[in-house]
Enzyme design. Structure first.
Site, PDB file in Angstrom:
ATOM      1  N   GLN A  64       0.698   4.241   8.471  1.00  0.00           N
ATOM      2  CA  GLN A  64       2.049   4.731   7.880  1.00  0.00           C
ATOM      3  C   GLN A  64       3.569   5.896   8.531  1.00  0.00           C
ATOM      4  O   GLN A  64       3.942   5.902   8.869  1.00  0.00           O
ATOM      5  CB  GLN A  64       2.235   4.933   6.914  1.00  0.00           C
ATOM      6  CG  GLN A  64       1.300   6.675   6.589  1.00  0.00           C
ATOM      7  CD  GLN A  64       0.873   7.389   4.755  1.00  0.00           C
ATOM      8  OE1 GLN A  64       0.552   7.059   4.632  1.00  0.00           O
ATOM      9  NE2 GLN A  64       2.600   7.911   4.971  1.00  0.00           N
ATOM     10  N   CYS A  70       2.624   5.494   1.567  1.00  0.00           N
ATOM     11  CA  CYS A  70       1.390   5.518   1.547  1.00  0.00           C
ATOM     12  C   CYS A  70       1.347   4.423   0.385  1.00  0.00           C
ATOM     13  O   CYS A  70       0.242   3.764   0.087  1.00  0.00           O
ATOM     14  CB  CYS A  70       0.760   6.765   1.339  1.00  0.00           C
ATOM     15  SG  CYS A  70       1.174   7.124  -0.214  1.00  0.00           S
ATOM     16  N   HIS A 364      -0.752  10.316  -2.667  1.00  0.00           N
ATOM     17  CA  HIS A 364      -0.944   9.624  -2.159  1.00  0.00           C
ATOM     18  C   HIS A 364      -1.956   8.734  -2.280  1.00  0.00           C
ATOM     19  O   HIS A 364      -2.464   8.921  -3.430  1.00  0.00           O
ATOM     20  CB  HIS A 364      -2.129  10.435  -1.530  1.00  0.00           C
ATOM     21  CG  HIS A 364      -2.775   9.342   0.178  1.00  0.00           C
ATOM     22  ND1 HIS A 364      -1.390   9.007   1.107  1.00  0.00           N
ATOM     23  CD2 HIS A 364      -3.211   9.321   0.703  1.00  0.00           C
ATOM     24  CE1 HIS A 364      -1.444   8.455   2.105  1.00  0.00           C
ATOM     25  NE2 HIS A 364      -2.467   8.230   1.483  1.00  0.00           N
ATOM     26  N   ASN A 386      -7.756   3.662   4.284  1.00  0.00           N
ATOM     27  CA  ASN A 386      -6.088   4.650   4.177  1.00  0.00           C
ATOM     28  C   ASN A 386      -5.294   3.757   5.200  1.00  0.00           C
ATOM     29  O   ASN A 386      -5.476   2.829   6.011  1.00  0.00           O
ATOM     30  CB  ASN A 386      -6.583   5.790   5.131  1.00  0.00           C
ATOM     31  CG  ASN A 386      -5.860   7.460   4.565  1.00  0.00           C
ATOM     32  OD1 ASN A 386      -4.936   6.748   3.650  1.00  0.00           O
ATOM     33  ND2 ASN A 386      -5.714   8.469   5.174  1.00  0.00           N
TER      34      ASN A 386
END
Length: 445
Positions: A64, A70, A364, A386
């Site tokens: 990102q 996110c 997040h 992630n």
């Protein structure tokens, strides 16, 4: 000690500090290396192995970059996983710039409508001050992403690639925020002069056209149709001409988003378990579905996530990623950073107290791509995809200990079929409405 710090107090503090050898060792370590490095526990690395009894394989890791997307990246990662499996692809990526464009557009409209709905509120009151704080920041929630997909669909990354402003949103966000606050000021000042809401909405249309133009300049124009072209692992060419983003989602992702619901763990006194909640003035698409949560005990979140992972499907989740973590190494573990030992103190608030006192909230969003279970089926550690690029953790993947899950996990999104019937029924309750500044109204970035 009285109301002020006296010089006698300072001498006492100094003498006590210097009399303890551990303080000097800690001072040298922290001053040289910084707090986190000085407090890192090297023993934690042996407990966070990248081995899992349930392990889903994904395409190339995403990044990102300098943006707070996110929640979009994570949601799109759950969707591209389905495309990769369905079409037998090595990797595939959906455009993150495409939903960013429409999220900024819709948030601008949502903000201006919120201003129009609160014209009789005091400008310096808490509500208006809150609305003006961040009219369209990058963060979001699962339900907000669902609203974007239902209205606009999704597209492959090549159909709307990244730009300098999607990868680093600070400048674009700053000027759009400045403009939206100006528009809010114009609307409220005109209302004081007697302009009707109907005429103010006519002005709002002009404002929204300006926002649209700026987004096109910064992010490019979003496609209305595109050609879908890929080649699978067997070198078979797949082509679908002139397809719309909504049709593409329906045909190649194929998720019934109405079946996916948000479970939260908020153990505060004001939010009883087994009740549903929504948050006032939280949203993006004005006509879309509101944010809604079912608050459950932490073990219920685990059971639901494990059930979906066992069915070979990833799980979107939200957490407080900065707590007890080593970001570069990709470790989320309560024993990762021993700051209390370094400082000679204790951090002892409960999860509920952290929420009540602003010490923790969801910050997040990521994706569960696996879990390691013991012989009784209980989770030991979780595999986390992630969106910070492949250089974080192990090739972009993090490891979360189950104890960390207990303390800093706040939300998982699962298909409701993985819940017991009684919990599915609880989901149907009319949600209680929380204040806009409630910690459960936080946005994942």
């Amino acid at each position: 000690m009285k109301e002020k710090i006296s010089f006698e107090n300072l001498k006492e503090f100094k003498d006590n500090f210097e009399s303890d050898r551990a303080n000097k060792v800690a001072m040298n370590a922290a001053a040289t290396n910084g707090v986190i490095k000085a407090a890192t526990n090297p023993l934690v690395f042996s407990n966070v192995r990248h081995n899992f009894s349930i392990n889903l394989e994904q395409g190339d890791i995403t990044n990102q970059k300098q943006s707070g997307r996110c929640w979009m990246f994570s949601a799109l990662n759950t969707m591209r996983y389905r495309i990769i499996k369905k079409l037998n692809l090595k990797t595939f990526e959906l455009s993150q710039n495409y939903p960013l464009f429409y999220d900024k557009l819709e948030k601008s409209n949502y903000f201006l409508e919120s201003i129009l709905e609160t014209l009789d509120e005091e400008t310096n009151g808490r509500l208006i001050s809150f609305l003006l704080t961040a009219p369209l920041n990058d963060g979001g929630q699962w339900d907000m992403f669902v609203n974007l997909v239902n209205k606009y669909g999704v597209v492959p990354k090549y159909a709307m690639p990244e730009t300098a402003n999607s990868e680093n949103t600070r400048e674009m966000d700053g000027y759009l925020t400045k403009l939206l606050r100006q528009y809010a000021c114009n609307i409220r000042e005109e209302y004081k002069k007697g302009t009707t809401v109907e005429n103010l909405r006519k002005e709002k249309k002009k404002y929204m056209e300006n926002i649209y133009n700026i987004l096109c300049i910064c992010l490019g124009e979003p496609p209305k149709i595109f050609d879908f072209e890929v080649r699978d692992e067997d070198k078979k060419y797949i082509c679908d001409k002139n397809i719309t983003p909504v049709k593409f989602f329906e045909k190649y992702v194929g998720m019934n988003l109405d079946d996916y619901i948000s479970l939260i763990n908020a153990p505060t006194a004001d939010k009883p378990y087994h009740k549903t909640y929504t948050v006032s003035y939280l949203g993006n698409v004005k006509e879309g579905r509101p944010v809604k949560y079912l608050n459950l005990e932490i073990d219920q979140l685990k059971k639901a996530a494990i059930a979906q992972l066992k069915d070979n499907l990833p799980v979107w989740f939200g957490c407080d990623v900065g707590q007890s973590s080593l970001g570069k190494q990709g470790i989320l573990d309560l024993d990762a950073v021993k700051v209390g030992e370094l400082f000679g103190t204790e951090f002892s608030m409960t999860k509920a107290q952290k929420l009540d006192y602003g010490e923790s909230l969801m910050t997040h969003a990521m994706v569960f791509m696996g879990v390691d279970l013991d012989e009784k089926g209980n989770p030991i550690r979780w595999r986390v995809e992630n969106s910070w690029g492949k250089d974080v953790g192990k090739d972009g993947y993090m490891v979360m200990s189950d104890k960390w899950f207990n303390e800093y996990m706040y939300q998982v999104v699962v298909n409701k079929k993985y819940l017991p019937k009684e919990l599915q029924k609880e989901w149907e309750q009319e949600p209680a409405k929380l204040q806009p500044w409630d910690p459960m109204g936080s946005l994942a970035e």
